[in-house]
Design an enzyme around this catalytic site. Structure first.
Site, PDB file in Angstrom:
ATOM      1  N   SER A 176     -10.200   1.154   9.428  1.00  0.00           N
ATOM      2  CA  SER A 176     -10.392  -0.063   8.582  1.00  0.00           C
ATOM      3  C   SER A 176     -11.790  -0.210   8.606  1.00  0.00           C
ATOM      4  O   SER A 176     -12.734   0.446   8.536  1.00  0.00           O
ATOM      5  CB  SER A 176      -9.515  -1.176   8.783  1.00  0.00           C
ATOM      6  OG  SER A 176      -9.542  -1.980   7.502  1.00  0.00           O
ATOM      7  N   ASP A 419      -2.098   3.071   0.553  1.00  0.00           N
ATOM      8  CA  ASP A 419      -2.768   1.774   1.237  1.00  0.00           C
ATOM      9  C   ASP A 419      -3.264   0.917   0.168  1.00  0.00           C
ATOM     10  O   ASP A 419      -3.671   1.284  -1.073  1.00  0.00           O
ATOM     11  CB  ASP A 419      -4.204   2.451   1.679  1.00  0.00           C
ATOM     12  CG  ASP A 419      -4.828   1.578   2.639  1.00  0.00           C
ATOM     13  OD1 ASP A 419      -5.088   0.367   2.456  1.00  0.00           O
ATOM     14  OD2 ASP A 419      -5.512   1.912   3.709  1.00  0.00           O
ATOM     15  N   HIS A 457      -1.474  -0.108   4.683  1.00  0.00           N
ATOM     16  CA  HIS A 457      -2.553  -0.450   5.723  1.00  0.00           C
ATOM     17  C   HIS A 457      -2.064  -1.129   6.775  1.00  0.00           C
ATOM     18  O   HIS A 457      -2.207  -1.988   7.010  1.00  0.00           O
ATOM     19  CB  HIS A 457      -3.615  -1.654   4.835  1.00  0.00           C
ATOM     20  CG  HIS A 457      -4.816  -1.451   5.580  1.00  0.00           C
ATOM     21  ND1 HIS A 457      -5.927  -0.322   5.202  1.00  0.00           N
ATOM     22  CD2 HIS A 457      -5.560  -2.239   6.230  1.00  0.00           C
ATOM     23  CE1 HIS A 457      -6.976  -0.645   6.136  1.00  0.00           C
ATOM     24  NE2 HIS A 457      -6.781  -1.834   6.432  1.00  0.00           N
TER      25      HIS A 457
END
Length: 527
Positions: A176, A419, A457
């Site tokens: 991330s 995601d 995610h």
């Protein structure tokens, strides 16, 4: 290369109070100070990393009012002559200790495997969701890129003092924000790293934040544009009905995303409200999409197009796989509250909008009371220059990685095709831009991209666990380039099943026979 004899840190407790002058750090600082140094025995409560020397300290800021960068360096007694820098998450703000496992890896923590590890807080104090440090220019620069170089140089100096020698290989690993940081060090400091793991990278940082603002305007400024969690779940369920078995397996994972994308018009049409009363409804919880609700989802799908360019001629942000298996009812998905809250928060108002709102308030306008629903991203007016500057500072979109390639650096990126925070299509677009610039053969010589079906995610119907650090080190140290990898699912409901991790653009296709929970029942197929 033969493994050298492991060596104990030479001067652990003596390093307490050590001062590193500004000249020893590659970017401007007021020097660094080791504030504590202690040997942590293998028998210490909760310690699974063996004996190691734990160093904590600060890298002094230059500007008054700017927080120092807090860091931690860990020197294992059984050193493998390698160093690993850990990346942060969100807006960081908390010291990444480097004592835990790598993301996506069930194996022992790198520190327990002999890596000297280090991390920092990116130059401000807070939680990963707090963006108010955006009011401080030096803190923004640190967050964007500078903390990486500063922490690297300090850690490498302390590693050399501790062992009497420099590491043979230096790696970076993160996801991330940490993934964006991985691409940042490749682009800005290619001579400092031999290998990088950059997962779910927050590339084009301004683009993803502006996308959140646009989606928020559709949800909260357009009459009827909001979608309830029940309706979002209805969209997800319909997509699963149409696309789950396109890869040959009824396993709640959409692996053939491109085949599913071809069915997108059919999916949307089947979800549209079919009569005028439904289409005009203003309440939530029904099982069909009104025109404003379709527009909200299509905005998220289409991404962002700007009539002006950000740094490196970036003028877009690629959209999400809204109708290909992305579950927008997750904690990091769209809103869970019928009305926009006075202070937008992730769960009630949606991660993308809340983050975009904070970015506008603190990084762009420097006005904590700014109403982001009134901001037209296509016509930013006096804020256009600021957007450009920030995109250069934080964006990590420079396509020139020639130095990193030339010196033999390696890169592995893993990301979920579902995601909901960082668009997988933006990551794919950057990869394709590299192929367009350098050619597929040259990109293959230094990069591996693995796009994981069903993974979001940090959550999803398939959460991969795989030893990427081992694969990276084998590539760097022995020249064994990774091909198909194998991941174990750690999602609670399906823990233990395995799947192949296919190199993009391939995906796992069921062979038509065999146990659906075993990777050997799948092959990597091209779309």
């Amino acid at each position: 290369m033969a493994q050298r004899t492991p060596s104990l840190p030479l001067h652990c407790t003596d390093l307490a109070g050590a001062v590193l002058p500004p000249a020893s750090i590659g970017l401007p600082t007021n020097g660094a100070l080791v504030m504590s140094a202690a040997m942590i025995p293998a028998t210490a409560t909760g310690n699974l990393n063996g004996d190691f020397c734990r160093l904590t300290g600060v890298i002094r800021a230059q500007s008054a009012g700017t927080p120092d960068i807090r860091f931690e360096v860990n020197l294992p007694s059984q050193w493998n002559h390698r160093a690993l820098q850990f990346g942060g998450g969100g807006y960081s703000g908390v010291v990444v200790t480097g004592t835990g496992p790598m993301p996506f890896s069930p194996e022992r923590a790198p520190l327990a495997r002999g890596y000297a590890t280090f991390g920092d807080d990116s130059g401000h104090n807070g939680t990963s969701s707090e963006a108010n440090f955006g009011l401080l220019e030096e803190a923004v620069t640190n967050f964007g890129f500078a903390h990486l170089k500063k922490a690297h140089d300090v850690a490498l100096a302390l590693i050399e003092r501790g062992y009497g020698q420099a590491p043979e290989h230096v790696y970076f690993g993160g996801g991330s924000t940490g993934g964006r940081e991985g691409y940042t060090v490749i682009q800005r400091y290619p001579d400092d790293y031999d290998g990088v793991i950059a997962n779910s990278p927050a590339l084009n940082f301004s683009g993803v934040r502006l996308t959140g603002v646009v989606v928020g305007r559709h949800e909260y400024r357009t009459p009827g544009g909001y979608l309830s969690p029940q309706l979002l779940e209805r969209v997800y369920e319909r997509v699963m009905q149409v696309c789950d078995t396109l890869d040959g397996a009824a396993d709640a994972i959409i692996s053939d995303v491109e085949a599913c994308r071809a069915k997108e018009p059919e999916i949307i049409d089947s979800l549209r409200c079919q009569n005028e009363d439904q289409a005009d409804r203003r309440h939530v919880g029904d099982d069909c999409l009104t025109p404003p609700q379709v527009a909200t989802l299509e905005t998220l799908r289409d991404g962002l197009r700007l009539p002006y360019a950000l740094a490196w001629n970036v003028d877009s942000y690629r959209g999400y796989n809204v109708f290909e298996g992305t579950r927008l009812t997750s904690t990091l998905g769209l809103a869970h509250s019928p009305q926009r809250q006075t202070q937008p928060a992730f769960a009630p108002n949606g991660y993308l909008y809340a983050q975009g709102d904070a970015y506008l308030k603190y990084f762009i306008t420097h006005d904590p009371n700014f109403d982001s629903t009134n901001f037209d991203v296509t016509h930013p007016g006096r804020y256009r220059e600021r957007l450009f500057t920030l995109s250069a500072t934080i964006g990590a979109m420079n396509p020139d990685v020639s130095r990193y390639i030339a010196r033999g650096g390696k890169l592995i990126t893993l990301q979920g095709l579902a995601d909901e925070v960082i668009s997988p299509n933006q990551t794919i677009a950057y990869y394709q831009a590299l192929v367009g610039r350098y050619g597929e053969e040259r990109v293959d010589s230094f990069m591996r991209l693995y796009m994981v079906p069903g993974y979001q995610h940090g959550n999803g119907v398939f959460i991969p666990s795989v030893d990427l650090l081992g694969a990276l080190d084998d590539w760097v140290s022995h020249g064994n380039a990774p091909e198909t990898l194998f991941a174990t699912d750690i999602a609670q409901a399906t823990n233990g099943r395995t799947r192949p991790l296919c190199r993009y653009p391939a995906f796992p296709r069921y062979l038509g026979k065999g146990n659906l929970n075993l990777a050997t029942s799948f092959t990597c197929a091209m779309p």
